[in-house]
Structures are given as structure tokens and as C-alpha cells.
Design an enzyme around this catalytic site. Structure first.
Site, short mmCIF file in Angstrom:
data_model
loop_
_atom_site.label_atom_id
_atom_site.label_comp_id
_atom_site.label_asym_id
_atom_site.label_seq_id
_atom_site.Cartn_x
_atom_site.Cartn_y
_atom_site.Cartn_z
N LYS A 197 0.85 -1.19 0.00
CA LYS A 197 0.00 0.00 0.00
C LYS A 197 0.89 1.24 0.00
O LYS A 197 1.79 1.36 0.85
CB LYS A 197 -0.85 -0.03 1.26
C1 E4P Z 1 -8.24 1.73 4.06
O1 E4P Z 1 -7.46 0.97 3.56
C2 E4P Z 1 -8.00 2.46 5.32
O2 E4P Z 1 -7.25 1.62 6.16
C3 E4P Z 1 -9.24 2.80 6.07
O3 E4P Z 1 -10.40 2.47 5.36
C4 E4P Z 1 -9.23 4.15 6.69
O4 E4P Z 1 -10.45 4.35 7.37
P1 E4P Z 1 -10.69 5.52 8.44
O5 E4P Z 1 -10.94 6.79 7.69
O6 E4P Z 1 -11.89 5.07 9.21
O7 E4P Z 1 -9.43 5.58 9.28
#
Ligand code: E4P
Length: 217
Positions: free
Chosen positions: A83
Site C-alpha cells: 500500500k
Molecule cells: C483503508 O485501507 C484504510 O485503512 C481505512 O479504510 C481508513 O479508514 P478511516 O478513515 O476510518 O481511518
């Protein structure tokens, strides 16, 4: 639509994997911090719980540093998906890694044009954060509609992975729009099972069954 779970909690992942509806896992540095565990250990363990892609995020912000970290991450298991953030260095890293056959999830996408860049860099997944847009008074799902339109216009292979999902309506709307994947916290996925009429129906059947005085088997 594929279902990924957004957590680094291996007990939650194992429970959802047992339902057969889990297609992958996403993590981020905040979720790793919340787990209180060593990053590489937890990613390796998660990769053994699912055959689907497991997103593990780099923390370097420069291309060379991202490549160094990606090298370590992708050796952990065949299903590691690296990522990277939606920055110039992140997309350079995306291009290099996908060119070598490694899956890449481009994260922290908040605008349709950013999603276009990620697709052109060969991203496997683009992660638009709908909840964080809702938080600042914009409609996060509009971003998903725009990206779907743009990707379909040019037949990009990049999969739209709806992220920052906060409630079941985000999931339902993602499916209506035709997003490829959504990732949500375990509690939000579990909320999809619930309906008061299901609970009421079970209670009614149980009460009537008790009146028969029978058992099965
Ligand atoms: C996605 O890969 C992220 O880890 C995640 O959805 C972030 O979500 P949040 O905005 O609730 O932290």
C-alpha cells in the site's frame, strides 16, 4: 463486490474468514498501532488467514525508501499487496512494483483526478476514503461515482476499493454504484447481518418449536 476487512485484529479476521465472505484484508499504520503488535509478524499472520490480498502500507515518504520497505513486505507472503500513498513518489513506486508483478493499493485518494493518476500508474487497487470526505461535509459516495465513470470510460483495470467505510449504507451504495471492492471495520460488516425482523422471526420460530416438545436428532 469483494469484501475486505479493514483491521489488524487477527481474531476478527479469522471469524469473518470462517463465514466465507472475506476476500481480503486492509491494514494501515494506525490499525497496526492499535493492535500493539509487530508490523511484520501481524502481516504474516494475516496472510495465512486469507488467500486474498492483504494490504500492508509503507511508511517511507520517498520513492527509494518505499521501494526498500516494499521489498521486505512483499517477501512476507505471496498475497501481500503493498500500500502506497497517493503522492508522486507513491505512484512512482506503484509503477515500479506493479511492473514487477506485485499488487499495489494506492491509498488516501480524495479526488477523481487522483484516481485517474493511480490507474495510469498501473495500480491494482485505488482506495478512495469516503468516510473522511463525509466528515468534512462532502459526499464521499460522489467520489466513487466519478471514479467508476472515469475508469469505465477508459476500461482501466484498476479496481475501486471503497475505504474509510463507516456504516452499512456506504456498503450498499458502493454495490449500487458498482465498486469492485469495499473494505470496512469488522463491526460494520457484522452490522450487515442484522435485521429486526430476522431476530423477531427466530424468536417466533423458537417459541413455536418449544411447544412441540421435539428435538432434532
Ligand atoms: C483503508 O485501507 C484504510 O485503512 C481505512 O479504510 C481508513 O479508514 P478511516 O478513515 O476510518 O481511518
Amino acid at each position: 463486490m469483494k469484501f475486505f476487512v479493514d483491521t489488524a485484529d487477527t481474531a476478527d479476521i479469522a471469524e469473518l474468514a470462517a463465514t466465507g465472505l472475506l476476500d481480503g484484508v486492509t491494514t494501515n499504520p494506525s490499525l497496526i498501532a492499535k493492535s500493539g503488535r509487530q508490523f511484520l509478524d501481524v502481516v504474516k499472520e494475516i496472510c495465512a488467514l486469507t488467500d486474498g490480498p492483504v494490504s500492508a502500507e509503507v511508511v517511507a515518504i520517498d520513492h527509494a525508501g518505499m521501494m526498500r520497505e516494499a521489498e521486505i513486505l512483499r517477501k512476507l507472503a505471496d498475497n501481500v499487496c503493498v500500500k502506497v500513498p497517493l503522492t508522486l513518489d507513491g505512484l512512482k513506486t506503484c509503477k515500479a512494483l506493479t511492473g514487477e508483478g506485485t499488487q499495489v493499493n494506492v491509498t488516501l485518494c480524495f479526488a477523481p483526478a487522483q484516481a485517474l493518476l493511480a490507474a495510469k500508474a498501473g495500480a491494482t487497487f485505488i482506495s478512495p476514503f469516503v468516510g473522511r470526505l463525509d466528515d468534512i461535509g462532502q459526499d464521499g459516495m460522489d467520489l466513487i461515482r466519478d471514479i467508476r465513470l472515469i475508469y469505465d470510460n477508459y476500461a482501466f483495470d484498476t479496481e475501486i476499493l471503497v475505504a474509510s467505510v463507516r456504516h452499512p449504507i456506504h456498503i450498499l451504495e458502493s454495490a449500487r454504484i458498482g465498486a469492485d471492492v469495499m473494505t470496512a471495520p469488522p463491526a460494520v460488516i457484522k452490522a450487515l447481518f442484522n435485521h429486526p425482523l430476522t431476530d423477531k422471526g427466530i424468536a417466533g420460530f423458537m417459541a413455536d418449536w418449544a411447544k412441540t416438545g421435539q428435538t432434532i436428532g
